[in-house]
Design an enzyme around this catalytic site. Sequence first.
Site: not given
Ligand code: 5GP
Length: 147
Positions: A63, A120, A129, A133
């Site tokens: 992440d 999530n 995102v 995931h």
């Molecule tokens: P969500 O909030 O959708 O459950 O998790 C999305 C995760 O993706 C977040 O923890 C965020 O830090 C991570 N994330 C967002 N953009 C990027 C990226 O460009 N690269 C990586 N490696 N992680 C990302």
Amino acid sequence: MTRWDEKQARLRAFLTRGAVGDLTVALLRRLAKMSPCIFCKIIRGESPGAILYRDEQVTAFRDAHPAAPVHILIVPNRHIVSVNELEPGDEPLIGHLFSVAKQLAQQEGVQESGYRLIVNTGAHGGQTVPHLHLHLIGGQRMRHPMG
Ligand code: 5GP
Ligand code: ZN
């Protein structure tokens, strides 16, 4: 933890809690909808970032904003927006995500100490995102209660 790490952690806590947290999630979701899928780009190798694991079904990478010493995202290679879009035929894929999570937890040395697996979903779930995931988070005792 350096002073910079502490500042970042405080900012992250501020941006992800309560009403400000709701606004942050809404903004990130709006941005994600406007741009090409960042996780698809990582899977295709078009975006920088160390790939920790890859096979024909899933890819895992760290992440970009880790919430703990170990914070890995395990994602299906196919663009599936969220749990809501899953179909019965995807059950083996979801089982595989968990098998890879177990394997990575062992590899990262957190299998015995324990870890958290999180998916999530949607606005109230805090999904920012829109590509399904599985978060693998560990390396410290989890402090934040769920909900
Ligand atoms: P969500 O909030 O959708 O459950 O998790 C999305 C995760 O993706 C977040 O923890 C965020 O830090 C991570 N994330 C967002 N953009 C990027 C990226 O460009 N690269 C990586 N490696 N992680 C990302
Ligand atoms: Zn995608």
